[in-house]
Design a protein around this motif. Structure first.
Motif, mmCIF file in Angstrom:
data_model
loop_
_atom_site.group_PDB
_atom_site.id
_atom_site.type_symbol
_atom_site.label_atom_id
_atom_site.label_comp_id
_atom_site.label_asym_id
_atom_site.label_seq_id
_atom_site.Cartn_x
_atom_site.Cartn_y
_atom_site.Cartn_z
ATOM 1 N N ILE A 185 0.845 -1.246 -0.052
ATOM 2 C CA ILE A 185 0.027 0.117 0.058
ATOM 3 C C ILE A 185 0.850 1.310 0.030
ATOM 4 C CG2 ILE A 185 -1.692 1.357 1.171
ATOM 5 C CD1 ILE A 185 -2.787 -1.071 -0.067
ATOM 6 N N SER A 186 2.053 1.209 0.733
ATOM 7 C CA SER A 186 3.002 2.378 0.639
ATOM 8 C C SER A 186 3.502 2.418 -0.635
ATOM 9 C CB SER A 186 4.038 2.127 1.770
ATOM 10 O OG SER A 186 3.579 2.045 2.989
ATOM 11 N N TRP A 187 3.735 1.522 -1.470
ATOM 12 C CA TRP A 187 4.399 1.420 -2.835
ATOM 13 C C TRP A 187 3.314 2.097 -3.602
ATOM 14 C CZ3 TRP A 187 1.477 -1.256 -6.477
ATOM 15 C CH2 TRP A 187 2.095 -1.329 -7.802
ATOM 16 N N ALA A 188 1.773 1.610 -3.413
ATOM 17 C CA ALA A 188 0.796 2.168 -4.216
ATOM 18 C C ALA A 188 0.703 3.702 -4.140
ATOM 19 C CB ALA A 188 -0.559 1.462 -3.887
ATOM 20 N N LYS A 189 0.775 4.078 -2.926
ATOM 21 C CA LYS A 189 0.721 5.575 -2.511
ATOM 22 C C LYS A 189 1.748 6.479 -3.179
ATOM 23 C CE LYS A 189 -2.207 5.032 1.690
ATOM 24 N NZ LYS A 189 -2.113 5.149 3.145
ATOM 25 N N ARG A 190 2.860 5.635 -3.339
ATOM 26 C CA ARG A 190 4.113 6.543 -3.718
ATOM 27 C C ARG A 190 3.888 6.636 -5.440
ATOM 28 N NH1 ARG A 190 7.554 2.674 -2.371
ATOM 29 N NH2 ARG A 190 7.812 3.593 -0.239
ATOM 30 N N CYS A 191 3.348 5.481 -5.980
ATOM 31 C CA CYS A 191 2.873 5.600 -7.384
ATOM 32 C C CYS A 191 1.912 6.653 -7.688
ATOM 33 C CB CYS A 191 2.543 4.153 -8.024
ATOM 34 S SG CYS A 191 3.889 2.874 -7.781
ATOM 35 N N MET A 192 1.012 6.672 -6.753
ATOM 36 C CA MET A 192 -0.012 7.617 -7.066
ATOM 37 C C MET A 192 0.477 9.073 -7.110
ATOM 38 S SD MET A 192 -3.049 6.254 -7.599
ATOM 39 C CE MET A 192 -4.474 7.392 -7.317
ATOM 40 N N GLN A 193 1.646 9.253 -6.535
ATOM 41 C CA GLN A 193 2.383 10.617 -6.752
ATOM 42 C C GLN A 193 2.631 11.130 -7.973
ATOM 43 O OE1 GLN A 193 5.215 10.836 -3.734
ATOM 44 N NE2 GLN A 193 3.895 10.403 -1.806
ATOM 45 N N LYS A 194 2.908 10.138 -9.079
ATOM 46 C CA LYS A 194 3.016 10.349 -10.296
ATOM 47 C C LYS A 194 1.883 10.615 -10.897
ATOM 48 C CE LYS A 194 5.747 7.782 -12.559
ATOM 49 N NZ LYS A 194 6.911 8.951 -13.126
ATOM 50 N N GLU A 195 1.840 11.916 -11.751
ATOM 51 C CA GLU A 195 0.705 12.243 -12.362
ATOM 52 C C GLU A 195 0.196 11.465 -13.526
ATOM 53 O OE1 GLU A 195 -0.682 16.141 -15.312
ATOM 54 O OE2 GLU A 195 1.272 16.093 -14.784
ATOM 55 N N SER A 196 1.157 10.709 -14.311
ATOM 56 C CA SER A 196 0.678 9.647 -15.265
ATOM 57 C C SER A 196 -0.298 8.554 -14.561
ATOM 58 C CB SER A 196 2.106 8.904 -15.813
ATOM 59 O OG SER A 196 2.726 8.303 -14.863
ATOM 60 N N VAL A 197 -0.114 8.158 -13.246
ATOM 61 C CA VAL A 197 -1.116 7.179 -12.517
ATOM 62 C C VAL A 197 -1.989 7.963 -11.987
ATOM 63 C CG1 VAL A 197 -1.113 5.734 -10.563
ATOM 64 C CG2 VAL A 197 1.117 5.755 -11.786
ATOM 65 N N SER A 198 -2.129 8.923 -11.237
ATOM 66 C CA SER A 198 -3.094 9.780 -10.489
ATOM 67 C C SER A 198 -4.120 10.049 -11.562
ATOM 68 C CB SER A 198 -2.753 10.759 -9.716
ATOM 69 O OG SER A 198 -1.965 11.834 -10.564
ATOM 70 N N LYS A 199 -3.768 10.708 -12.813
ATOM 71 C CA LYS A 199 -4.840 11.059 -13.773
ATOM 72 C C LYS A 199 -5.391 9.897 -14.538
ATOM 73 C CE LYS A 199 -3.522 13.255 -17.514
ATOM 74 N NZ LYS A 199 -2.772 14.108 -18.456
ATOM 75 N N THR A 200 -4.823 8.732 -14.480
ATOM 76 C CA THR A 200 -5.227 7.569 -15.179
ATOM 77 C C THR A 200 -6.247 6.571 -14.250
ATOM 78 O OG1 THR A 200 -3.563 7.470 -16.571
ATOM 79 C CG2 THR A 200 -4.465 5.397 -16.301
ATOM 80 N N LEU A 201 -5.772 6.417 -13.306
ATOM 81 C CA LEU A 201 -6.640 5.321 -12.286
ATOM 82 C C LEU A 201 -8.205 6.159 -12.131
ATOM 83 C CD1 LEU A 201 -4.180 3.611 -12.165
ATOM 84 C CD2 LEU A 201 -4.619 3.528 -9.858
ATOM 85 N N VAL A 202 -9.073 5.367 -12.144
ATOM 86 C CA VAL A 202 -10.151 5.611 -11.852
ATOM 87 C C VAL A 202 -10.815 5.749 -10.419
ATOM 88 C CG1 VAL A 202 -10.970 4.904 -14.268
ATOM 89 C CG2 VAL A 202 -11.313 3.333 -12.529
ATOM 90 N N ASP A 203 -12.016 6.274 -9.845
ATOM 91 C CA ASP A 203 -12.407 6.238 -8.547
ATOM 92 C C ASP A 203 -12.715 5.085 -8.203
ATOM 93 O OD1 ASP A 203 -13.167 8.112 -6.259
ATOM 94 O OD2 ASP A 203 -14.895 6.844 -6.681
ATOM 95 N N GLU A 204 -12.054 4.480 -6.977
ATOM 96 C CA GLU A 204 -12.513 3.194 -6.462
ATOM 97 C C GLU A 204 -13.891 2.984 -6.311
ATOM 98 O OE1 GLU A 204 -11.582 4.208 -1.727
ATOM 99 O OE2 GLU A 204 -10.061 2.797 -2.675
ATOM 100 N N LYS A 205 -14.647 3.934 -5.841
ATOM 101 C CA LYS A 205 -16.326 3.865 -5.592
ATOM 102 C C LYS A 205 -16.957 3.699 -6.976
ATOM 103 C CE LYS A 205 -15.656 4.439 -1.119
ATOM 104 N NZ LYS A 205 -16.091 5.790 -0.374
#
Length: 221
Positions: A185-205
């Protein structure tokens, strides 16, 4: 005359496989046209570009299709190799990256899908296999920021789209991934700091709601 749009991606909103291709394109700063596909009513273009499997994602580059998400990511990395390389240059490390990306498809995906499509003993087996797979990946990650070391790479692209599905797995499975795999989960949150990831992943809900809708239409009907 060349097409004005050289790169087209055929995808579907909640597919982690389509997200892989999008992350790779975004990470390398490649301009592309995204074309959303209705998988219940497949378009003539999708059927033409992927007549064998008839699935997304499909990358169309200069009119030629490339299918299967990991193949697409590697193709993107090879064609635009000067921009933020995703695969290591060392042959052994490249082989290892391919192995673990395939492991994600063969182990993590199939187990995770069964968490929300099955019940009873089958679901319990799926949960066990899911966490066994994630813990193996945690061992591979170790104390590194990313799977390949200090930089975001091929295995990270392969796995991070699953992160937005974790809420769905947790809700159907009655568990918390972070309780079992905090390092991941710490790794995933680190990845989410990258714009390429945060703008791509859809909302979990939204993922969860789409799964509920799918089950109503195709499982309960």
């Amino acid at each position: 005359m060349e097409d004005k749009v050289k790169v087209i991606l055929l995808g579907s909103g909640f597919s982690m496989f389509g997200m892989r291709a999008m992350i790779a394109l975004e990470d390398k700063g490649i301009k592309y046209e995204y074309m959303e596909q209705d998988l219940t009513n497949k378009s003539p273009l999708l059927l033409e570009m992927n007549p064998i499997h008839k699935k997304i994602p499909v990358l169309i580059h200069h009119g030629r299709p490339i299918c299967e998400s990991l193949i697409i990511v590697e193709y993107i990395d090879t064609v635009w190799k000067s921009n933020a390389p995703l695969l290591p240059s060392d042959p052994y490390q490249r082989a290892q990256a391919r192995f673990w990306a395939d492991f994600i498809d063969q182990k993590v995906y199939h187990a995770s899908r069964r968490i929300w499509t099955t019940d009873g003993d089958k679901k319990e087996v799926a949960k066990k296999e899911f966490f066994e797979s994630l813990k193996q990946l945690e061992e591979v990650l170790g104390d590194k920021p990313y799977f390949g070391g200090d930089t975001f790479g091929f295995v990270d692209v392969a796995l991070i789209p699953f992160y937005c599905w974790f809420y769905t797995y947790e809700t159907f499975g009655g568990f918390k991934v972070e309780a079992e795999c905090p390092k991941l989960i710490s790794w995933a949150k680190r990845c989410m700091q990258k714009e390429s990831v945060s703008k791509t992943l859809v909302d979990e809900k939204e993922v969860y709601e789409s799964v509920l809708d799918y089950k109503k239409k195709f499982v309960l009907s």
